[in-house]
Structure formats: C-alpha cells, structure tokens
Design a protein around this motif. Structure first.
Motif, PDB file in Angstrom:
ATOM      1  N   THR A  47      -3.034 -19.132  20.878  1.00 18.12           N
ATOM      2  CA  THR A  47      -1.912 -18.414  21.501  1.00 18.12           C
ATOM      3  C   THR A  47      -1.346 -17.310  20.617  1.00 18.12           C
ATOM      4  OG1 THR A  47      -0.186 -19.918  20.661  1.00 18.12           O
ATOM      5  CG2 THR A  47      -1.266 -20.529  22.723  1.00 18.12           C
ATOM      6  N   LEU A  48      -1.839 -17.163  19.388  1.00 23.17           N
ATOM      7  CA  LEU A  48      -1.291 -16.139  18.491  1.00 23.17           C
ATOM      8  C   LEU A  48      -1.375 -14.714  19.057  1.00 23.17           C
ATOM      9  CD1 LEU A  48      -2.143 -17.004  14.784  1.00 23.17           C
ATOM     10  CD2 LEU A  48       0.104 -16.841  15.860  1.00 23.17           C
ATOM     11  N   PRO A  49      -2.500 -14.314  19.674  1.00 19.27           N
ATOM     12  CA  PRO A  49      -2.549 -12.947  20.200  1.00 19.27           C
ATOM     13  C   PRO A  49      -1.521 -12.679  21.299  1.00 19.27           C
ATOM     14  CG  PRO A  49      -4.766 -13.856  19.990  1.00 19.27           C
ATOM     15  CD  PRO A  49      -3.813 -14.996  19.792  1.00 19.27           C
ATOM     16  N   VAL A  50      -1.050 -13.737  21.952  1.00 15.02           N
ATOM     17  CA  VAL A  50      -0.061 -13.579  23.030  1.00 15.02           C
ATOM     18  C   VAL A  50       1.233 -14.315  22.688  1.00 15.02           C
ATOM     19  CG1 VAL A  50      -1.689 -13.105  24.898  1.00 15.02           C
ATOM     20  CG2 VAL A  50      -1.193 -15.481  24.265  1.00 15.02           C
ATOM     21  N   VAL A  51       1.550 -14.346  21.394  1.00 18.72           N
ATOM     22  CA  VAL A  51       2.721 -15.093  20.949  1.00 18.72           C
ATOM     23  C   VAL A  51       4.006 -14.568  21.579  1.00 18.72           C
ATOM     24  CG1 VAL A  51       3.086 -13.690  18.874  1.00 18.72           C
ATOM     25  CG2 VAL A  51       3.878 -16.058  18.922  1.00 18.72           C
ATOM     26  N   TRP A  52       4.062 -13.263  21.847  1.00 18.79           N
ATOM     27  CA  TRP A  52       5.289 -12.690  22.413  1.00 18.79           C
ATOM     28  C   TRP A  52       5.533 -13.179  23.836  1.00 18.79           C
ATOM     29  CZ3 TRP A  52       9.217  -9.838  20.356  1.00 18.79           C
ATOM     30  CH2 TRP A  52       9.055  -9.403  19.038  1.00 18.79           C
ATOM     31  N   THR A  53       4.492 -13.179  24.659  1.00 18.84           N
ATOM     32  CA  THR A  53       4.665 -13.662  26.033  1.00 18.84           C
ATOM     33  C   THR A  53       4.719 -15.182  26.080  1.00 18.84           C
ATOM     34  OG1 THR A  53       3.519 -11.742  26.938  1.00 18.84           O
ATOM     35  CG2 THR A  53       3.692 -13.660  28.352  1.00 18.84           C
ATOM     36  N   ARG A  54       3.773 -15.809  25.405  1.00 18.53           N
ATOM     37  CA  ARG A  54       3.607 -17.270  25.508  1.00 18.53           C
ATOM     38  C   ARG A  54       4.771 -18.023  24.876  1.00 18.53           C
ATOM     39  NH1 ARG A  54      -1.081 -20.504  25.903  1.00 18.53           N
ATOM     40  NH2 ARG A  54      -0.392 -22.656  26.160  1.00 18.53           N
ATOM     41  N   HIS A  55       5.319 -17.478  23.804  1.00 14.00           N
ATOM     42  CA  HIS A  55       6.337 -18.209  23.066  1.00 14.00           C
ATOM     43  C   HIS A  55       7.701 -17.513  23.040  1.00 14.00           C
ATOM     44  CE1 HIS A  55       3.279 -21.022  21.802  1.00 14.00           C
ATOM     45  NE2 HIS A  55       2.557 -20.038  21.291  1.00 14.00           N
ATOM     46  N   VAL A  56       7.721 -16.209  22.744  1.00 14.27           N
ATOM     47  CA  VAL A  56       9.001 -15.514  22.607  1.00 14.27           C
ATOM     48  C   VAL A  56       9.678 -15.330  23.967  1.00 14.27           C
ATOM     49  CG1 VAL A  56      10.162 -13.404  21.841  1.00 14.27           C
ATOM     50  CG2 VAL A  56       8.298 -14.368  20.468  1.00 14.27           C
ATOM     51  N   ALA A  57       8.985 -14.700  24.912  1.00 15.50           N
ATOM     52  CA  ALA A  57       9.583 -14.483  26.233  1.00 15.50           C
ATOM     53  C   ALA A  57       9.854 -15.813  26.931  1.00 15.50           C
ATOM     54  CB  ALA A  57       8.682 -13.602  27.097  1.00 15.50           C
ATOM     55  N   ASP A  58       8.958 -16.774  26.753  1.00 15.30           N
ATOM     56  CA  ASP A  58       9.145 -18.094  27.341  1.00 15.30           C
ATOM     57  C   ASP A  58      10.470 -18.696  26.878  1.00 15.30           C
ATOM     58  OD1 ASP A  58       7.974 -20.153  29.011  1.00 15.30           O
ATOM     59  OD2 ASP A  58       7.750 -21.350  27.195  1.00 15.30           O
ATOM     60  N   SER A  59      10.815 -18.458  25.616  1.00 18.36           N
ATOM     61  CA  SER A  59      12.074 -18.961  25.068  1.00 18.36           C
ATOM     62  C   SER A  59      13.261 -18.110  25.486  1.00 18.36           C
ATOM     63  CB  SER A  59      11.978 -18.992  23.535  1.00 18.36           C
ATOM     64  OG  SER A  59      10.925 -19.829  23.092  1.00 18.36           O
ATOM     65  N   LEU A  60      13.100 -16.795  25.468  1.00 24.52           N
ATOM     66  CA  LEU A  60      14.203 -15.890  25.800  1.00 24.52           C
ATOM     67  C   LEU A  60      14.746 -16.103  27.208  1.00 24.52           C
ATOM     68  CD1 LEU A  60      13.114 -12.437  24.305  1.00 24.52           C
ATOM     69  CD2 LEU A  60      15.139 -13.772  23.647  1.00 24.52           C
ATOM     70  N   GLN A  61      13.892 -16.525  28.126  1.00 26.52           N
ATOM     71  CA  GLN A  61      14.334 -16.672  29.516  1.00 26.52           C
ATOM     72  C   GLN A  61      15.441 -17.715  29.668  1.00 26.52           C
ATOM     73  OE1 GLN A  61      11.460 -18.376  32.341  1.00 26.52           O
ATOM     74  NE2 GLN A  61      10.322 -19.212  30.604  1.00 26.52           N
ATOM     75  N   LEU A  62      15.605 -18.583  28.661  1.00 27.13           N
ATOM     76  CA  LEU A  62      16.655 -19.591  28.736  1.00 27.13           C
ATOM     77  C   LEU A  62      18.049 -19.006  28.530  1.00 27.13           C
ATOM     78  CD1 LEU A  62      15.176 -22.636  26.757  1.00 27.13           C
ATOM     79  CD2 LEU A  62      14.940 -22.054  29.182  1.00 27.13           C
ATOM     80  N   PRO A 195      11.046 -21.272  38.390  1.00 26.65           N
ATOM     81  CA  PRO A 195       9.717 -20.896  37.906  1.00 26.65           C
ATOM     82  C   PRO A 195       9.822 -20.058  36.632  1.00 26.65           C
ATOM     83  CG  PRO A 195       9.939 -20.436  40.251  1.00 26.65           C
ATOM     84  CD  PRO A 195      11.311 -20.744  39.749  1.00 26.65           C
ATOM     85  N   SER A 196       8.916 -20.294  35.694  1.00 29.29           N
ATOM     86  CA  SER A 196       8.931 -19.539  34.449  1.00 29.29           C
ATOM     87  C   SER A 196       8.638 -18.061  34.693  1.00 29.29           C
ATOM     88  CB  SER A 196       7.898 -20.099  33.479  1.00 29.29           C
ATOM     89  OG  SER A 196       7.812 -19.289  32.323  1.00 29.29           O
ATOM     90  N   LEU A 197       9.378 -17.208  34.006  1.00 28.46           N
ATOM     91  CA  LEU A 197       9.130 -15.766  34.091  1.00 28.46           C
ATOM     92  C   LEU A 197       7.769 -15.395  33.523  1.00 28.46           C
ATOM     93  CD1 LEU A 197      12.578 -14.281  32.939  1.00 28.46           C
ATOM     94  CD2 LEU A 197      11.700 -14.472  35.282  1.00 28.46           C
ATOM     95  N   THR A 198       7.227 -16.249  32.660  1.00 30.22           N
ATOM     96  CA  THR A 198       5.962 -15.920  32.007  1.00 30.22           C
ATOM     97  C   THR A 198       4.755 -16.496  32.748  1.00 30.22           C
ATOM     98  OG1 THR A 198       6.156 -17.854  30.543  1.00 30.22           O
ATOM     99  CG2 THR A 198       7.059 -15.780  29.750  1.00 30.22           C
TER     100      THR A 198
END
Length: 230
Positions: A47-62, A195-198
C-alpha cells in the motif's frame, strides 16, 4: 527515495481537501512513515505507493464527521491511522487534544517521533487499551479505530468512552453488515453507516451509543487486543 505516487497524493487531497498547513504536516508524517517502514511494518508494503489515498484520505474523512469535536482518543493507533492524520487536521484548533493508545513499543516510538516532528497536539499512551480506557474516557468526544478488532470486541474496548457520551468513528471493511449482525446479539447499537470516500468497499461506522444487553457483552469475549494496519 519516495515510494509514493505524486498523483495519489493529489487524488487523496481532492477527496479530502485540507489547508496548506495541514498538507505540510501530512507530508512530514508520510516521509517519516516511509523511513520507519524500512525497519517496522507500519502499513502493508503493497500500500506504500497509494499511502495517501489508502491511509491518509481514509483517515481524513473522519474529521468532518466529528463536527466541532477536538478531544479524541484513537485506539490501537499502529502506524498513525487515523490518529496522527486526525491530529494533523485538528492542529490549528487551539483546544485540540488527540490521545493515541498503542501497546507496541516500537510503534509507540514512531507515533511520538511523528507527533514531535509535525508539531501535533498528541499524547501517546503506550499501554493496552483495557488498562487505560477507564482513566482516559472522561471528557472524550470521539473514539476512533481502524483495523483493530471485530466489532463485538471493538465495542467492548470503546465502551468506557461511548458510555460517557463519546461518538465512535470506526473504519470498517465490506463485512460491516455482518459485524453489526453479530454485535446485535450482545449490544443495542445506535449507529449510521457511511460509504468510504476512498472506495474499495470500505465504510465508516458511526456509533452514537452502544449499550450491552448483558454483563457478558461488556466483559472479555476471548478476542485478544491487536490490530492489522493495512
């Protein structure tokens, strides 16, 4: 050398826009995660190449789901998702107070260093959740978790916070309905599912309250505390 994809960063920030200052804090967090990932498995390597979508945006949506809440506890914070990211988004609010509970000493060390470098309003508690939840719960507005435990166990861990009025924001996968069905055997849950934004079949489970139907529900059901931060 960065393993992340710049287009992934742009895509993530289009899904969950933040201030320039927050972007800078997030850049610090992602750079440090890449550095520490070489020796500690903070996220699934794929998931490192998509860390921004997979992890950062996934968290920010909260963050918008929490409204004006600034007192936050994140359970089993692992690589900092969602806790560190939430703290980065809340850092401009003068009363922000984000507590990260992580029993793994190496991951707790990463969380402390990340919070220091990015100047985040974070306290890291390197303990098992069961040992500190009762002490931490008073005054907390939001309790969050990601990939920590099946929902029946997660509700047990979050119960001290929910009982005192905190809202639960839990990032869950595509099996959330099955987890809710299983949890309903032991808990009366006032909840919403978003539903998740990501994408990827993910969901945000918003728990307004969870009341155990018996004393057993609030006790140990055999699950062990732990997380698989992917």
């Amino acid at each position: 050398m960065s393993h992340t994809d710049s287009s992934d960063r742009a895509n993530a920030l289009s899904l969950t826009p933040v201030s320039r200052e927050t972007e800078q804090r997030l850049d610090i967090l992602v750079a440090l995660l890449e550095k520490w990932q070489r020796t500690i498995n903070l996220v699934a390597p794929a998931t490192l190449p998509v860390v921004w979508t997979r992890h950062v945006a996934d968290s920010l949506q909260l963050v918008p789901l929490a409204g004006d809440a600034t007192r936050w506890v994140d359970l089993g914070s692992g690589g900092g998702f969602p806790g560190l990211v939430v703290a980065a988004a809340l850092a401009e609010r003068p009363d922000a107070d984000v507590t990260l509970v992580e029993s793994d000493s190496r991951k707790a060390a990463f969380l402390r260093e990340a919070a220091r470098l990015a100047d985040l309003p974070v306290t890291v508690v390197p303990s098992r959740i069961e040992q500190v939840a009762g002490v931490l719960a008073p005054g907390v507005e939001v309790v969050s978790a990601r990939a920590l435990a099946p929902l029946p166990r997660l509700l047990q861990l979050a119960a001290p916070f929910l009982a005192q009025g905190a809202t639960g924001l839990f990032l869950k996968g595509q099996d959330v309905d099955n987890e809710l069905t299983e949890s309903a055997k032991s808990w009366r849950i006032d909840h919403e599912i978003s539903p998740s934004l990501t994408g990827g079949g993910g969901h945000v489970l918003i728990v307004r309250s969870a009341v155990p139907l018996s004393a057993d529900a609030a006790g140990d059901d055999g699950f062990s505390q732990g997380g698989h931060h992917d």
